[in-house]
Design a protein around this motif. Structure first.
Motif, short mmCIF file in Angstrom:
data_model
loop_
_atom_site.label_atom_id
_atom_site.label_comp_id
_atom_site.label_asym_id
_atom_site.label_seq_id
_atom_site.Cartn_x
_atom_site.Cartn_y
_atom_site.Cartn_z
N ARG A 54 6.15 -9.46 36.15
CA ARG A 54 6.55 -9.58 37.56
C ARG A 54 6.28 -11.15 37.77
NH1 ARG A 54 10.20 -10.01 41.42
NH2 ARG A 54 9.44 -9.88 43.43
N LEU A 55 5.06 -11.60 37.50
CA LEU A 55 4.65 -12.85 37.50
C LEU A 55 5.60 -13.81 36.88
CD1 LEU A 55 0.91 -13.19 37.04
CD2 LEU A 55 2.23 -13.96 39.16
N THR B 257 -0.05 -5.58 45.90
CA THR B 257 1.01 -6.51 45.19
C THR B 257 2.18 -5.74 45.63
OG1 THR B 257 1.26 -5.11 42.87
CG2 THR B 257 -0.55 -7.03 43.16
N GLN B 258 2.54 -4.36 45.62
CA GLN B 258 3.62 -3.98 45.88
C GLN B 258 4.16 -3.88 47.21
OE1 GLN B 258 5.61 -2.53 43.23
NE2 GLN B 258 3.82 -3.85 42.31
N ARG C 131 5.58 -7.30 47.74
CA ARG C 131 6.75 -7.57 47.18
C ARG C 131 7.71 -6.96 47.85
NH1 ARG C 131 8.59 -5.34 41.28
NH2 ARG C 131 10.64 -6.38 41.12
N TRP D 193 -3.42 -2.88 43.23
CA TRP D 193 -1.94 -2.75 42.77
C TRP D 193 -1.13 -2.61 44.10
CZ3 TRP D 193 0.97 -4.35 39.05
CH2 TRP D 193 2.24 -3.86 39.01
N GLU E 112 2.74 -12.42 46.74
CA GLU E 112 2.81 -11.36 45.77
C GLU E 112 2.27 -12.04 44.32
OE1 GLU E 112 5.92 -9.00 43.11
OE2 GLU E 112 6.72 -10.25 44.81
N LEU F 191 -0.91 -10.74 42.48
CA LEU F 191 -0.73 -10.19 40.70
C LEU F 191 -1.66 -11.02 40.00
CD1 LEU F 191 3.11 -10.11 40.90
CD2 LEU F 191 1.62 -8.07 40.44
N ALA G 243 2.45 -6.40 35.47
CA ALA G 243 2.14 -7.39 36.58
C ALA G 243 2.48 -8.87 35.74
CB ALA G 243 0.42 -7.43 36.78
N ARG G 244 2.31 -8.86 34.67
CA ARG G 244 2.72 -10.33 34.08
C ARG G 244 3.97 -10.41 33.78
NH1 ARG G 244 -2.01 -9.55 29.68
NH2 ARG G 244 -3.72 -10.81 30.57
#
Length: 70
Positions: free
Chosen positions: A60-61, A25-26, A29, A22, A37, A41, A57-58
């Motif tokens: 943001r995707l 991913t941040q 971003r 996680w 990213e 994700l 996560a979904r």
């Protein structure tokens, strides 16, 4: 960044792997690396399907994929 990657590589299913994944991913971003990213994700969702962060996560995707459409 190196410590996140190291945690993921040394113990991919260990107790910190979800946090490391996680965090990656941040970090991506914050760096504005959208393509990376999105890939991170997808890996997060696949690797941690029971995580409480999967919904985030979904979402943001979805945002990232919406940015790619003309």
């Amino acid at each position: 960044r190196a410590s996140i990657k190291r945690a993921s590589l040394t113990s991919p299913s260990g107790p910190l792997s979800e946090e490391a994944s996680w965090g990656r991913t941040q970090s991506l971003r914050l760096l504005g690396r959208s393509a990376y990213e999105a890939a991170a994700l997808r890996e997060f969702v696949a690797g941690h399907p029971a995580s409480l962060r999967v919904g985030e996560a979904r979402r943001r995707l979805g945002e990232l994929e919406g940015e790619r459409e003309p």
